[in-house]
Design an enzyme around this catalytic site. Structure first.
Site, short mmCIF file in Angstrom:
data_model
loop_
_atom_site.label_atom_id
_atom_site.label_comp_id
_atom_site.label_asym_id
_atom_site.label_seq_id
_atom_site.Cartn_x
_atom_site.Cartn_y
_atom_site.Cartn_z
CD GLU A 25 -2.77 1.32 2.45
OE1 GLU A 25 -2.68 0.47 3.35
OE2 GLU A 25 -3.61 2.23 2.47
CE LYS B 16 -6.05 -0.22 1.81
NZ LYS B 16 -6.74 -0.82 2.95
#
Ligand code: 13P
Length: 341
Positions: free
Chosen positions: A178, A220
């Site tokens: 992420e 992500k």
């Protein structure tokens, strides 16, 4: 490392119609959320709140593929003594764990941050795997402002993300990678696009250098979106078109799935954006949600810390989960929101 199994888990995390519940707020962040609804952030209240979510049968069995937990939660038991992680497994969803330890100021780079938590990560991953976690999450934070991000901040954060991802795969855990470019500033969507492109390119370069198997991870990212304070707010179609273009340019098709963060978008915007992206398909990877705020704001408000509101909280959670589940197939319509209201 068993890559076939990592790939199987990663693919299940982004199955069409389902997405990930990010319930991994740190103690500081959940306190902020509880403050907003007038609930004291005690260990028991945090447990009761998350137990309410994980016992939402409709949402958990039909629309949620996996849940990201915080360290406290993965070791916690429900009121009746069942480990919370078992509730997730029993619903058919996959348990995951946030393993980064937050951010620190990045030396020589005023205003910029580096995510920490690599020390002893290998040992921690082993314990989490034994407890049942099959995926993990590490969030890097990149801010947009005057003169930032620096290439230094992008590089050190990409390096740490790849170090984390390699350690996860060695521990038979799927890494959610992420790199979040924040939407807090007054920049427009094109600046967000440019910065996110630099960040994703550097991240995938590091992942390759450190021999991370792309088939066994989930990305992500943020969407390409206008800064919250920008006077020029891009509409749903523009966000969808630019985000898909950006991801196609930067994310190899070997990656099984992409699951967005919501990042401060309203509940309905986050749903509408994901839905509009699917209208632009077919796409080379699974594309779904891994929302924290955009899934939980409504149930938090409906629950407000009261036992008699648990059913209302679960209804609110199931509604948002279903809306996003539909969006992950391009089957959502705004009229479905009005009907529910
Ligand atoms: P938001 O959807 O609230 O941005 O949270 C997702 C997340 O996991 C951030 O790390």
């Amino acid at each position: 490392m068993n890559l076939t199994e990592l790939n199987r888990i990663a693919t299940a995390m982004v199955a069409p119609g389902k997405g990930i519940l990010a319930a991994d707020e740190s103690s500081g962040t959940i306190k902020k959320r509880f403050d907003a609804i007038g609930v004291e952030s005690t260990e028991a209240n945090r447990r009761d709140y998350r137990e309410m979510l994980f016992r939402s049968n409709e949402a958990m069995s039909q629309y949620i593929s996996g849940v990201i937990l915080y360290d406290e939660t993965i070791w916690q038991d429900a009121k009746d003594g069942t480990p919370l992680i078992k509730l997730i497994e029993q619903s058919g969803a996959i348990p995951g764990i946030k393993v980064d330890e937050g951010t620190q100021a990045l030396p020589m780079c005023p205003g910029e941050l580096v995510t920490v938590g690599l020390d002893k990560l290998a040992e921690r991953l082993k314990k989490y795997y034994e407890r049942g976690a099959r995926f993990a999450k590490w969030r890097a934070v990149i801010d947009i402002g005057s003169g930032i991000p620096s290439m230094t901040a992008i590089s050190v954060n990409a390096h740490a993300l790849a170090r984390y991802a390699a350690l996860c795969q060695a521990a038979q855990i799927v890494p959610i990678v992420e790199p979040e470019v924040l939407m807090d500033g007054d920049h427009d969507i094109d600046r967000c696009y440019d910065v996110t492109q630099r960040v994703l390119n550097k991240t995938f370069q590091e992942l390759r250098v450190q021999r991370v198997a792309l088939e066994g991870m989930v990305l992500k990212p943020n969407m390409a979106i206008s800064g919250k304070k920008s006077p020029k707010q891009a509409g749903v179609e523009e966000v969808a078109e630019k985000t898909v273009r950006l991801l196609k340019a930067c994310v190899p098709a070997a990656v099984p799935g992409i699951a967005f963060l919501s990042g401060g978008q309203s509940d309905e915007e986050a749903t509408a954006h994901l839905n509009a992206m699917h209208k632009l398909g077919p796409l080379p990877w699974g594309l779904t949600f891994s929302y924290g705020r955009a899934l939980q704001a409504a149930p938090q408000k409906a629950w407000s810390g009261k036992a008699e509101n648990v059913a209302a909280g679960q209804r609110a959670f199931s509604h948002r989960a279903r809306m996003n589940g539909l969006a992950s197939k391009g089957e959502w319509q705004s009229s479905l929101e009005k009907k529910a209201a």
